[in-house]
Write a protein that holds these residues in place. Sequence first.
Motif, PDB file in Angstrom:
ATOM      1  N   SER A   1       0.794  -1.231   0.000  1.00  0.00           N
ATOM      2  CA  SER A   1       0.000   0.000   0.000  1.00  0.00           C
ATOM      3  C   SER A   1       0.829   1.286   0.000  1.00  0.00           C
ATOM      4  O   SER A   1       0.449   2.265  -0.664  1.00  0.00           O
ATOM      5  CB  SER A   1      -0.958   0.013   1.197  1.00  0.00           C
ATOM      6  N   PRO A   2       1.949   1.351   0.724  1.00  0.00           N
ATOM      7  CA  PRO A   2       2.743   2.588   0.692  1.00  0.00           C
ATOM      8  C   PRO A   2       3.228   2.969  -0.706  1.00  0.00           C
ATOM      9  O   PRO A   2       3.476   4.149  -0.980  1.00  0.00           O
ATOM     10  CB  PRO A   2       3.924   2.274   1.619  1.00  0.00           C
ATOM     11  N   LEU A   3       3.342   1.992  -1.605  1.00  0.00           N
ATOM     12  CA  LEU A   3       3.764   2.298  -2.971  1.00  0.00           C
ATOM     13  C   LEU A   3       2.683   3.060  -3.728  1.00  0.00           C
ATOM     14  O   LEU A   3       2.988   3.748  -4.717  1.00  0.00           O
ATOM     15  CB  LEU A   3       4.103   1.009  -3.716  1.00  0.00           C
ATOM     16  N   THR A   4       1.439   2.952  -3.262  1.00  0.00           N
ATOM     17  CA  THR A   4       0.349   3.674  -3.922  1.00  0.00           C
ATOM     18  C   THR A   4       0.576   5.174  -3.844  1.00  0.00           C
ATOM     19  O   THR A   4       0.291   5.913  -4.796  1.00  0.00           O
ATOM     20  CB  THR A   4      -0.994   3.308  -3.271  1.00  0.00           C
ATOM     21  N   ASN A   5       1.078   5.627  -2.707  1.00  0.00           N
ATOM     22  CA  ASN A   5       1.378   7.057  -2.553  1.00  0.00           C
ATOM     23  C   ASN A   5       2.396   7.518  -3.592  1.00  0.00           C
ATOM     24  O   ASN A   5       2.249   8.590  -4.197  1.00  0.00           O
ATOM     25  CB  ASN A   5       1.887   7.334  -1.143  1.00  0.00           C
ATOM     26  N   LYS A   6       3.420   6.712  -3.814  1.00  0.00           N
ATOM     27  CA  LYS A   6       4.436   7.087  -4.797  1.00  0.00           C
ATOM     28  C   LYS A   6       3.840   7.137  -6.201  1.00  0.00           C
ATOM     29  O   LYS A   6       4.162   8.029  -6.997  1.00  0.00           O
ATOM     30  CB  LYS A   6       5.593   6.098  -4.748  1.00  0.00           C
ATOM     31  N   PHE A   7       2.958   6.194  -6.480  1.00  0.00           N
ATOM     32  CA  PHE A   7       2.303   6.167  -7.791  1.00  0.00           C
ATOM     33  C   PHE A   7       1.411   7.393  -7.979  1.00  0.00           C
ATOM     34  O   PHE A   7       1.441   8.062  -9.017  1.00  0.00           O
ATOM     35  CB  PHE A   7       1.477   4.886  -7.932  1.00  0.00           C
TER      36      PHE A   7
ATOM     37  N   TYR B   1       3.448  10.522  -8.464  1.00  0.00           N
ATOM     38  CA  TYR B   1       3.964  10.574  -9.826  1.00  0.00           C
ATOM     39  C   TYR B   1       2.886  11.019 -10.800  1.00  0.00           C
ATOM     40  O   TYR B   1       3.101  11.901 -11.645  1.00  0.00           O
ATOM     41  CB  TYR B   1       4.509   9.207 -10.221  1.00  0.00           C
ATOM     42  N   MET B   2       1.696  10.436 -10.676  1.00  0.00           N
ATOM     43  CA  MET B   2       0.620  10.762 -11.600  1.00  0.00           C
ATOM     44  C   MET B   2       0.098  12.182 -11.385  1.00  0.00           C
ATOM     45  O   MET B   2      -0.224  12.890 -12.343  1.00  0.00           O
ATOM     46  CB  MET B   2      -0.527   9.765 -11.444  1.00  0.00           C
ATOM     47  N   SER B   3       0.018  12.598 -10.103  1.00  0.00           N
ATOM     48  CA  SER B   3      -0.534  13.927  -9.836  1.00  0.00           C
ATOM     49  C   SER B   3       0.356  15.028 -10.372  1.00  0.00           C
ATOM     50  O   SER B   3      -0.126  16.120 -10.719  1.00  0.00           O
ATOM     51  CB  SER B   3      -0.740  14.111  -8.322  1.00  0.00           C
ATOM     52  N   GLY B   4       1.654  14.758 -10.465  1.00  0.00           N
ATOM     53  CA  GLY B   4       2.557  15.759 -11.018  1.00  0.00           C
ATOM     54  C   GLY B   4       2.228  16.101 -12.452  1.00  0.00           C
ATOM     55  O   GLY B   4       2.511  17.208 -12.930  1.00  0.00           O
ATOM     56  N   ASN B   5       1.583  15.152 -13.133  1.00  0.00           N
ATOM     57  CA  ASN B   5       1.228  15.385 -14.532  1.00  0.00           C
ATOM     58  C   ASN B   5      -0.050  16.186 -14.703  1.00  0.00           C
ATOM     59  O   ASN B   5      -0.358  16.647 -15.805  1.00  0.00           O
ATOM     60  CB  ASN B   5       1.077  14.043 -15.262  1.00  0.00           C
ATOM     61  N   VAL B   6      -0.824  16.322 -13.606  1.00  0.00           N
ATOM     62  CA  VAL B   6      -2.086  17.064 -13.707  1.00  0.00           C
ATOM     63  C   VAL B   6      -2.113  18.267 -12.772  1.00  0.00           C
ATOM     64  O   VAL B   6      -3.155  18.888 -12.585  1.00  0.00           O
ATOM     65  CB  VAL B   6      -3.287  16.133 -13.393  1.00  0.00           C
TER      66      VAL B   6
ATOM     67  N   PRO C   1      -2.310  11.268   0.343  1.00  0.00           N
ATOM     68  CA  PRO C   1      -2.237  10.555   1.635  1.00  0.00           C
ATOM     69  C   PRO C   1      -1.092   9.545   1.643  1.00  0.00           C
ATOM     70  O   PRO C   1      -0.736   8.978   0.606  1.00  0.00           O
ATOM     71  CB  PRO C   1      -3.594   9.863   1.736  1.00  0.00           C
ATOM     72  N   VAL C   2      -0.531   9.342   2.791  1.00  0.00           N
ATOM     73  CA  VAL C   2       0.585   8.410   2.952  1.00  0.00           C
ATOM     74  C   VAL C   2       0.139   7.236   3.816  1.00  0.00           C
ATOM     75  O   VAL C   2      -0.537   7.414   4.825  1.00  0.00           O
ATOM     76  CB  VAL C   2       1.796   9.111   3.603  1.00  0.00           C
ATOM     77  N   SER C   3       0.507   6.045   3.411  1.00  0.00           N
ATOM     78  CA  SER C   3       0.209   4.838   4.189  1.00  0.00           C
ATOM     79  C   SER C   3       1.497   4.293   4.795  1.00  0.00           C
ATOM     80  O   SER C   3       2.527   4.195   4.122  1.00  0.00           O
ATOM     81  CB  SER C   3      -0.432   3.762   3.301  1.00  0.00           C
ATOM     82  N   TRP C   4       1.416   3.948   6.068  1.00  0.00           N
ATOM     83  CA  TRP C   4       2.557   3.330   6.759  1.00  0.00           C
ATOM     84  C   TRP C   4       2.221   1.886   7.131  1.00  0.00           C
ATOM     85  O   TRP C   4       2.791   1.331   8.076  1.00  0.00           O
ATOM     86  CB  TRP C   4       2.897   4.128   8.027  1.00  0.00           C
ATOM     87  N   SER C   5       1.320   1.266   6.391  1.00  0.00           N
ATOM     88  CA  SER C   5       0.859  -0.072   6.747  1.00  0.00           C
ATOM     89  C   SER C   5       1.977  -1.109   6.703  1.00  0.00           C
ATOM     90  O   SER C   5       1.922  -2.113   7.425  1.00  0.00           O
ATOM     91  CB  SER C   5      -0.282  -0.504   5.821  1.00  0.00           C
ATOM     92  N   ASP C   6       2.997  -0.878   5.875  1.00  0.00           N
ATOM     93  CA  ASP C   6       4.096  -1.842   5.797  1.00  0.00           C
ATOM     94  C   ASP C   6       4.897  -1.896   7.086  1.00  0.00           C
ATOM     95  O   ASP C   6       5.602  -2.875   7.354  1.00  0.00           O
ATOM     96  CB  ASP C   6       5.002  -1.521   4.612  1.00  0.00           C
TER      97      ASP C   6
END
Length: 208
Positions: free
Chosen positions: A76-82, A85-90, A98-103
Amino acid sequence: DKEFIKKSLSKTAEADPFTGKLLDIYEEVYGKDRDTQKYMMGIHRSDYMLDATDKDAQHIKQIEINTIASAFGGLSPLTNKFHTYMSGNVGVSEAEQPVSWSDKAIPEVMAKAVEVGCPGSVALFIVQEGERNTSDQRILEQNLWSMHKVRTIRKSLQQVATEGKIDSEGYLAISGERCGMVYYRAGYGPGDYPTDACWTARMMIEES
């Protein structure tokens, strides 16, 4: 609420053998005021989707809650990175993601469960035969060791039936190693119980 659970599932148990067997185990282990499990840990995952009937009425609504085999805590924490990355384009600010620390949070509570359940023991991950979703599980396993020095063993229900037993003090032991915490990543569907031995293993885990 034992009576609520039995009442809610009784009709389903009559029609569905899988639910019926789970309810039988529940009643045998937890329905007779036995002092088997003093503490329980739950790792739950709530799933949500966007309900957008029109652009002016958008709501996040819960569609599911997983109470067993809750996956993707490691990934799940990788979702934040994704999303970053995507939001930078828009043109969306990275600070809004949001950041997840579930790992890290999940291994922390697992380690606590081992400490409370049986200090110095191992954590048991119940996995499927030929498990394919290992990447997510391995992250939790590695962080459990690197952050808390709790070792993990991975076994299917069939392997638990073959290698496991309840020792003289009531602990589940796999090949002689006591298990202080059991994390189910299998056991949630009929396909995980191809033999009666798998049901015996499930009962043994619940009774320990």
